[in-house]
Design a protein around this motif. Structure first.
Motif, PDB file in Angstrom:
ATOM      1  N   ARG A 159      43.422 -22.888 -20.458  1.00  0.00           N
ATOM      2  CA  ARG A 159      42.203 -22.685 -21.250  1.00  0.00           C
ATOM      3  C   ARG A 159      41.969 -23.895 -22.160  1.00  0.00           C
ATOM      4  O   ARG A 159      42.913 -24.397 -22.796  1.00  0.00           O
ATOM      5  CB  ARG A 159      42.320 -21.418 -22.112  1.00  0.00           C
ATOM      6  CG  ARG A 159      41.020 -21.105 -22.853  1.00  0.00           C
ATOM      7  CD  ARG A 159      41.179 -19.943 -23.804  1.00  0.00           C
ATOM      8  NE  ARG A 159      41.180 -18.629 -23.152  1.00  0.00           N
ATOM      9  CZ  ARG A 159      40.085 -17.996 -22.693  1.00  0.00           C
ATOM     10  NH1 ARG A 159      38.905 -18.576 -22.789  1.00  0.00           N
ATOM     11  NH2 ARG A 159      40.180 -16.801 -22.153  1.00  0.00           N
TER      12      ARG A 159
ATOM     13  N   ASN B 106      36.077 -21.907 -23.734  1.00  0.00           N
ATOM     14  CA  ASN B 106      35.752 -21.077 -22.575  1.00  0.00           C
ATOM     15  C   ASN B 106      35.819 -21.844 -21.261  1.00  0.00           C
ATOM     16  O   ASN B 106      35.320 -21.381 -20.253  1.00  0.00           O
ATOM     17  CB  ASN B 106      34.357 -20.474 -22.744  1.00  0.00           C
ATOM     18  CG  ASN B 106      34.334 -19.470 -23.886  1.00  0.00           C
ATOM     19  OD1 ASN B 106      35.239 -18.631 -24.003  1.00  0.00           O
ATOM     20  ND2 ASN B 106      33.336 -19.582 -24.746  1.00  0.00           N
TER      21      ASN B 106
ATOM     22  N   SER C 224      38.624 -26.402 -24.341  1.00  0.00           N
ATOM     23  CA  SER C 224      37.225 -26.570 -24.734  1.00  0.00           C
ATOM     24  C   SER C 224      36.873 -28.047 -24.691  1.00  0.00           C
ATOM     25  O   SER C 224      37.724 -28.908 -24.879  1.00  0.00           O
ATOM     26  CB  SER C 224      36.997 -26.025 -26.151  1.00  0.00           C
ATOM     27  OG  SER C 224      37.500 -26.948 -27.096  1.00  0.00           O
TER      28      SER C 224
END
Ligand code: DAH
Length: 357
Positions: free
Chosen positions: A265, A279, A267
């Protein structure tokens, strides 16, 4: 005699250095010095005069010797004082080492990865960069007509004219080291294999030579759950972020069944990559349970043993962790780049001391 005395006492007091003092000593007390000559006169004096002059001359001689010695000591002290002042240094300042080179990010990240996996009981294995096509493909369940062979953009070594054996290749991945390690050590086994690999490809994120690290763990009851834990543990330690989140996505590799690709994960805000938030997902490695045919090629009985394998790009991990935008610059040997992205040669990455201070 008083004039003589005064002349030398003044001259000695004003002497600037040891050489001037020596000249004065010779002029007064040397073989032909003024006082020495007078002392020689004593022999020609009357006993009465000699009794007066003898002690006086001796006293003068002693006085001048003493003055010379005192001035010499004073000059020495002054010279020492001057040297101490000029050579003053603060010994309490910390040292300022000036290392001449830096550790390349690829070397740094390789050391970091090795330190993390060593802590989990993985040894380091190696294999040749010029590899037979059997180790690079066949043994990994990639037979000659398999489409994966085309996808690898392989560099082939040349063969002498008339030699129609399959040519050796520059290994396209570190996976052949799995086979070599299994053949050499048998099961159980737990190794990583960092090293150079080659593919005919060149753009901002691809260079014809790059680096991968392979992982292999074989035992009697190793499962996908162990794979997941090991990779999560690795990513947390490597990225030095507690909230690292991984996503296992079903995939396909010829040498693993089942197979998963792992995304992390992240950004991308304002062009800056942040790991562990946001996200977006970034793919960082391929993995899976070692295919029974691969175990067999490594000389390990697939009815008795099983395990997982994974492979990831070291350069890619370095770019992600240290925010390096262009892979091609890794191999340009530009000193400005090396100084900017390089690491201190004296800081070895360790889990207890910190990976990347
Ligand atoms: N060898 C693969 C490559 O170069 C990476 C890889 C995927 C290695 C899955 C593995 C694995 O060990 O299980 O793309």
């Amino acid at each position: 005699m008083d004039d003589l005395r005064q002349k030398y006492i003044d001259a000695i007091a004003g002497a600037a250095d040891e050489a001037a003092l020596e000249d004065l000593r010779v002029a007064a007390l040397g073989k032909k010095g003024e006082i020495s000559l007078q002392m020689r006169e004593l022999g020609r004096m009357t006993p009465e005069d000699r009794q007066v002059m003898g002690p006086k001359l001796n006293a003068l001689k002693d006085e001048i010797n003493a003055a010379l010695a005192a001035r010499k000591a004073a000059l020495g002290d002054a010279a020492l004082e001057e040297r101490l002042r000029a050579e003053w240094l603060d010994v309490t300042l910390p040292g300022r080492p000036r290392p001449r080179g830096t550790i390349h990010p690829v070397s740094q990240v390789t050391e970091e990865i090795t330190a993390i996996f060593a802590d989990m009981g993985f040894a380091v294995a190696e294999g040749p960069q010029i590899e037979s096509d059997w180790f690079n493909f066949d043994a990994l369940n990639i037979p000659p007509e398999h489409p994966a062979r085309q996808e690898h953009d392989t560099f082939f070594m040349s063969r002498a004219a008339g030699d129609d054996r399959a040519p050796h290749v520059l290994r396209t991945h570190t996976s052949p080291v799995q086979i070599r390690a299994m053949q050499a050590q048998g099961a159980p086994i737990r190794v990583i294999a960092p090293g150079r690999v080659y593919r005919c490809d060149y753009d901002q994120t691809h260079t014809p030579m790059f680096h991968q690290v392979e992982g292999l763990a074989i035992d009697r009851d190793i499962s996908m759950a162990n794979l997941k834990w090991v990779l999560e543990e690795f990513c947390r330690a490597f990225f030095e972020v507690d909230g690292v989140e991984l996503r296992f996505r079903a995939s396909h590799f010829p040498f693993t069944e089942p197979s998963a690709e792992v995304d992390i994960r992240c950004s991308w805000e304002g062009g800056a990559l942040k790991i562990g938030e946001g996200n977006d997902w970034m793919e960082i490695l391929g993995s899976g349970m070692v295919h029974p045919k691969v175990l067999a090629a490594g000389g390990i009985d697939p009815d008795e043993w099983q395990g997982f394998a994974f492979g990831m790009g070291i350069d890619r991990l370095a770019m992600l962790k240290y925010g390096i935008p262009d892979l091609r610059a890794f191999f340009d040997s530009d000193l400005r780049w090396l100084r900017h992205y390089g690491f201190s040669a004296l800081d070895m990455p360790t889990l207890h001391g910190g990976l990347s201070r």
